[in-house]
Design a protein around this motif. Structure first.
Motif, PDB file in Angstrom:
ATOM      1  N   ALA A   1      -5.769   7.057   2.958  1.00 42.87           N
ATOM      2  CA  ALA A   1      -5.916   5.808   2.213  1.00 42.87           C
ATOM      3  C   ALA A   1      -4.634   4.984   2.247  1.00 42.87           C
ATOM      4  O   ALA A   1      -4.663   3.775   2.049  1.00 42.87           O
ATOM      5  CB  ALA A   1      -6.315   6.096   0.766  1.00 42.87           C
ATOM      6  N   LEU A   2      -3.499   5.643   2.504  1.00 42.06           N
ATOM      7  CA  LEU A   2      -2.233   4.907   2.603  1.00 42.06           C
ATOM      8  C   LEU A   2      -2.005   4.366   4.008  1.00 42.06           C
ATOM      9  O   LEU A   2      -1.028   3.665   4.251  1.00 42.06           O
ATOM     10  CB  LEU A   2      -1.072   5.819   2.225  1.00 42.06           C
ATOM     11  N   GLY A   3      -2.879   4.747   4.927  1.00 40.70           N
ATOM     12  CA  GLY A   3      -2.722   4.278   6.298  1.00 40.70           C
ATOM     13  C   GLY A   3      -1.988   5.265   7.196  1.00 40.70           C
ATOM     14  O   GLY A   3      -1.594   4.922   8.304  1.00 40.70           O
ATOM     15  N   LEU A   4      -1.788   6.502   6.730  1.00 40.80           N
ATOM     16  CA  LEU A   4      -1.163   7.509   7.597  1.00 40.80           C
ATOM     17  C   LEU A   4      -2.132   7.926   8.702  1.00 40.80           C
ATOM     18  O   LEU A   4      -3.338   7.970   8.495  1.00 40.80           O
ATOM     19  CB  LEU A   4      -0.775   8.752   6.784  1.00 40.80           C
TER      20      LEU A   4
ATOM     21  N   MET B   1       3.110  -0.076  -0.847  1.00 40.24           N
ATOM     22  CA  MET B   1       2.634  -0.571   0.447  1.00 40.24           C
ATOM     23  C   MET B   1       2.310  -2.071   0.394  1.00 40.24           C
ATOM     24  O   MET B   1       1.773  -2.614   1.351  1.00 40.24           O
ATOM     25  CB  MET B   1       1.391   0.209   0.899  1.00 40.24           C
TER      26      MET B   1
ATOM     27  N   MET C   1      -5.668   2.495  -2.662  1.00 39.32           N
ATOM     28  CA  MET C   1      -6.721   3.185  -3.407  1.00 39.32           C
ATOM     29  C   MET C   1      -6.130   4.088  -4.481  1.00 39.32           C
ATOM     30  O   MET C   1      -5.142   4.777  -4.268  1.00 39.32           O
ATOM     31  CB  MET C   1      -7.581   4.004  -2.458  1.00 39.32           C
TER      32      MET C   1
ATOM     33  N   ARG D   1      -6.345   1.848  10.164  1.00 38.33           N
ATOM     34  CA  ARG D   1      -5.070   2.176   9.499  1.00 38.33           C
ATOM     35  C   ARG D   1      -4.396   0.920   8.972  1.00 38.33           C
ATOM     36  O   ARG D   1      -3.865   0.916   7.860  1.00 38.33           O
ATOM     37  CB  ARG D   1      -4.134   2.911  10.460  1.00 38.33           C
TER      38      ARG D   1
ATOM     39  N   LYS E   1       6.550   7.151   6.966  1.00 45.02           N
ATOM     40  CA  LYS E   1       5.656   7.527   8.067  1.00 45.02           C
ATOM     41  C   LYS E   1       4.828   6.355   8.574  1.00 45.02           C
ATOM     42  O   LYS E   1       4.402   6.348   9.722  1.00 45.02           O
ATOM     43  CB  LYS E   1       4.701   8.655   7.622  1.00 45.02           C
ATOM     44  N   VAL E   2       4.544   5.407   7.699  1.00 46.04           N
ATOM     45  CA  VAL E   2       3.707   4.278   8.127  1.00 46.04           C
ATOM     46  C   VAL E   2       4.569   3.057   8.445  1.00 46.04           C
ATOM     47  O   VAL E   2       4.418   2.431   9.486  1.00 46.04           O
ATOM     48  CB  VAL E   2       2.674   3.928   7.041  1.00 46.04           C
TER      49      VAL E   2
ATOM     50  N   ILE F   1       6.905   8.541   1.012  1.00 48.37           N
ATOM     51  CA  ILE F   1       6.530   9.135   2.304  1.00 48.37           C
ATOM     52  C   ILE F   1       5.768   8.157   3.202  1.00 48.37           C
ATOM     53  O   ILE F   1       6.024   8.086   4.407  1.00 48.37           O
ATOM     54  CB  ILE F   1       5.761  10.469   2.129  1.00 48.37           C
ATOM     55  N   ALA F   2       4.871   7.373   2.614  1.00 46.80           N
ATOM     56  CA  ALA F   2       4.125   6.440   3.463  1.00 46.80           C
ATOM     57  C   ALA F   2       5.033   5.329   3.975  1.00 46.80           C
ATOM     58  O   ALA F   2       4.831   4.814   5.082  1.00 46.80           O
ATOM     59  CB  ALA F   2       2.939   5.860   2.700  1.00 46.80           C
TER      60      ALA F   2
ATOM     61  N   ARG G   1      -6.146  -0.066   5.862  1.00 50.18           N
ATOM     62  CA  ARG G   1      -5.832   0.792   4.713  1.00 50.18           C
ATOM     63  C   ARG G   1      -4.436   0.524   4.164  1.00 50.18           C
ATOM     64  O   ARG G   1      -4.190   0.704   2.967  1.00 50.18           O
ATOM     65  CB  ARG G   1      -5.953   2.263   5.121  1.00 50.18           C
ATOM     66  N   GLN G   2      -3.521   0.112   5.035  1.00 44.73           N
ATOM     67  CA  GLN G   2      -2.184  -0.216   4.533  1.00 44.73           C
ATOM     68  C   GLN G   2      -2.235  -1.414   3.593  1.00 44.73           C
ATOM     69  O   GLN G   2      -1.369  -1.575   2.745  1.00 44.73           O
ATOM     70  CB  GLN G   2      -1.251  -0.537   5.704  1.00 44.73           C
TER      71      GLN G   2
ATOM     72  N   ARG H   1       2.772   4.598  -5.786  1.00 42.24           N
ATOM     73  CA  ARG H   1       2.593   4.947  -4.384  1.00 42.24           C
ATOM     74  C   ARG H   1       1.752   3.899  -3.668  1.00 42.24           C
ATOM     75  O   ARG H   1       2.070   3.485  -2.557  1.00 42.24           O
ATOM     76  CB  ARG H   1       1.913   6.325  -4.306  1.00 42.24           C
ATOM     77  N   ALA H   2       0.681   3.460  -4.325  1.00 44.57           N
ATOM     78  CA  ALA H   2      -0.180   2.452  -3.692  1.00 44.57           C
ATOM     79  C   ALA H   2       0.527   1.100  -3.628  1.00 44.57           C
ATOM     80  O   ALA H   2       0.462   0.403  -2.607  1.00 44.57           O
ATOM     81  CB  ALA H   2      -1.496   2.333  -4.470  1.00 44.57           C
TER      82      ALA H   2
ATOM     83  N   ASN I   1      -0.125  12.817  10.958  1.00 41.36           N
ATOM     84  CA  ASN I   1       0.897  12.841   9.914  1.00 41.36           C
ATOM     85  C   ASN I   1       0.356  13.413   8.611  1.00 41.36           C
ATOM     86  O   ASN I   1       1.049  14.150   7.915  1.00 41.36           O
ATOM     87  CB  ASN I   1       1.434  11.422   9.654  1.00 41.36           C
TER      88      ASN I   1
END
Ligand SMILES: Nc1ncnc2c1ncn2[C@@H]1O[C@H](COP(=O)(O)OP(=O)(O)OP(=O)(O)O)[C@@H](O)[C@H]1O
Ligand SMILES: [Mg+2]
Lengths: 282, 222
Positions: B124-127, A192, A120, A112, A143-144, A139-140, A115-116, A188-189, B131
């Protein structure tokens, strides 16, 4: 860059106590190493599905700020390769390094975190259909990153501004054009703060007149020094901006080199042959 | 004729009281079915093999066995002898467990209808997967599931007419009682039909309204 500036601001190593000097030295070694290490490296990635070998020892290494392009016929394994790098498809063998750090994909937490840092972009966008453009980006962050709604929306808004879609923030994916949808996916990408972007044919699902606006975003990112690995059929774009082209077929990289080398008239490469047939189709 | 109408009119408060029992039982059962059905569906789609096996066994048991048999088995075999649960409470639970099996299949179908790219993009966003499933896949799947869920509601409502056989005092029990004491079988059967029809109609209208309310703008009409 950050590290270097910090170092210049402190006293020179000679004036420091010995223990501090070694600490400073190892730090500067680390900084040097991270400059030497590729931003992203995938080494000998192999993948079989059923009894079929889809990827056969594929490797790539991206220096910071590099843009490399993967081309090849449909079914060559481009998408599979990109998704093996961030573990969306677990590779059978092979290793992935981010700034010299080996990634253990079995460790979910590590995966994870990876991926952060490695964004992609998908061929068919994959925006979250039930969320507005703004929430898709935010959202990420919530949530992330654990950001508050307010902070995440502010950040999302500035990312949408960057791709020229601030005025579309409250619309849903189904209300956007393909080009706009893909640009939201970039926002969105990028929200992060990725160190590397993987792009899987980001313009292939777009109507021809919408390709330009998405390529524009990629060009802007390339100029800004974003490290990118992109599968594409946009040869003019690759010729102009790619540092290296990898030509894939049957799960293998069969040619690689600079666009000038591979695409020189009369070079007789498979890449050139493939591209001239692409041009005929278009 | 007048006498029939008058008798029915007289019995209405009693029978409508039974409607409340029916509604309570169906609501509780649907709620049990929902709270169990969603995790069962998620487990069946994303779970490991042993979990998937357990869930499909559960589903097959409840789908493969007539509701009346289940009502008898659970009430006389477990709920009454071990816990002294009332017929109504037992019925709610049994209907809920059965509905969970059916609802899990509705939700499973809906989850599988969501393109895989949605969860991929979340990952891919790391969720975390939890979630990605909870905030990306399920909100879309639940919207898709409403038509199937409406169907489940109307079936469960009508299945609930069986619980009077355990001795619950629902609509059907009271209809049956009135019909036998007055010997007006046809009239009361007709009344029962009208009652179930009206509840179904209202319920489906409400669900249709919900579906439209949470419809995603621009999205293809369901
Ligand atoms: N889930 C799967 N099961 C079986 N085979 C698969 C699966 N996914 C991909 N493949 C096969 O793997 C090969 C490589 O597929 P991949 O999608 O990586 O190719 P690609 O180079 O991205 O092609 P395209 O240009 O069409 O996107 C193809 O032959 C495909 O049929
Ligand atoms: Mg592909």
């Amino acid at each position: 860059m950050h590290n270097e500036n910090q170092f210049q601001a402190t006293d020179s190593p000679a004036e420091l106590a010995p223990a501090e000097a070694t600490a400073a030295k190892s730090l500067s070694e680390e900084a040097a190493a991270s400059r030497r290490d590729p931003a992203l490296a995938a080494v000998n990635i192999s993948k079989s599905i059923g009894s079929r070998l889809i990827l056969d020892n594929v490797s790539v290494s991206l220096a910071r700020g590099e843009l490399k392009v993967v081309i090849g016929p449909s079914g060559a394994g481009k998408s599979t390769f990109l998704q093996c790098i961030n573990g969306l498809i677990p590779p059978d063998t092979g290793q992935v390094f981010l700034e010299g750090q080996s990634l253990n994909m079995r460790n979910k937490h590590e995966l994870r975190l990876f991926r952060q840092q490695v964004g992609m972009i998908f061929q068919d966008f994959n925006l979250f259909d039930h969320l507005t453009a703004l929430d898709n980006v935010a959202i990420a962050l919530r949530k992330v990153r654990g950001m508050s709604r307010q902070d995440s929306e502010a950040r999302a808004m500035s990312e949408l501004e960057r791709v020229g879609l601030a005025n579309r923030a409250r619309l849903y994916p189904a209300e956007l054009s393909g080009g706009q949808t893909q640009r939201v996916a970039f926002a969105r990408a990028l929200a992060m703060d990725p160190k590397v972007l993987l792009l899987d044919e980001p313009t292939s699902a777009l109507d021809p007149e919408l390709v330009g606006e998405v390529l524009e975003v990629i060009r802007y990112l390339a100029k800004g020094g974003m490290t990118m690995l992109m599968a594409t059929h946009q040869m003019d774009f690759a010729r102009a901006l790619a540092h290296e082209i990898l030509f894939m077929e049957h799960g293998r990289v069969i040619e690689s080199g600079s666009p000038a080398e591979l695409l020189a008239a009369g070079s007789g490469t498979r890449t050139l042959d493939f591209c001239s047939r692409l041009d005929l189709e278009l | 004729m007048q006498e029939v109408i008058f008798t029915i009119y007289e019995s209405l408060p009693y029978i409508l009281g039974g409607c409340l029992v029916t509604l309570a039982c169906v609501s509780v059962a649907l709620l049990i079915g929902l709270t169990l059905g969603v995790p069962l569906a998620v487990g069946q789609v994303y779970g490991a093999a042993p979990l998937r096996f357990f869930i499909s066994t559960y589903v097959w048991f409840f789908r493969g066995c007539p509701l009346l048999v289940q009502l008898y088995i659970f009430f006389y075999g477990i709920f009454w002898p071990l816990f002294e649960l009332s017929a109504l409470a037992s019925s709610c639970i049994v209907l809920g467990l059965t509905s969970a099996a059916y609802q899990s299949q509705i939700f499973r179908g809906a989850i599988e209808a969501i393109p895989q790219g949605q969860l991929k993009a979340a990952r891919a966003l790391g969720l975390r997967d939890s979630n990605g499933i909870g905030f990306i896949v399920l909100p879309q799947a639940m919207r898709l599931a409403i038509p199937g869920w409406s169907n489940e509601f109307s079936i469960l409502l009508k299945d609930s007419a069986l619980i009077y056989l355990l001795g619950a005092s629902d609509t059907m029990a009271r209809i049956h009682q009135m019909a036998t004491t007055t010997n007006m079988h046809f009239a009361f059967s007709l009344l029962a039909g009208v009652i179930y029809f009206v509840i179904t109609l209202v319920g489906l209208k409400l669900l249709r309204g919900l579906e439209q309310k949470i419809h995603i703008p621009g999205y293809q009409k369901a």
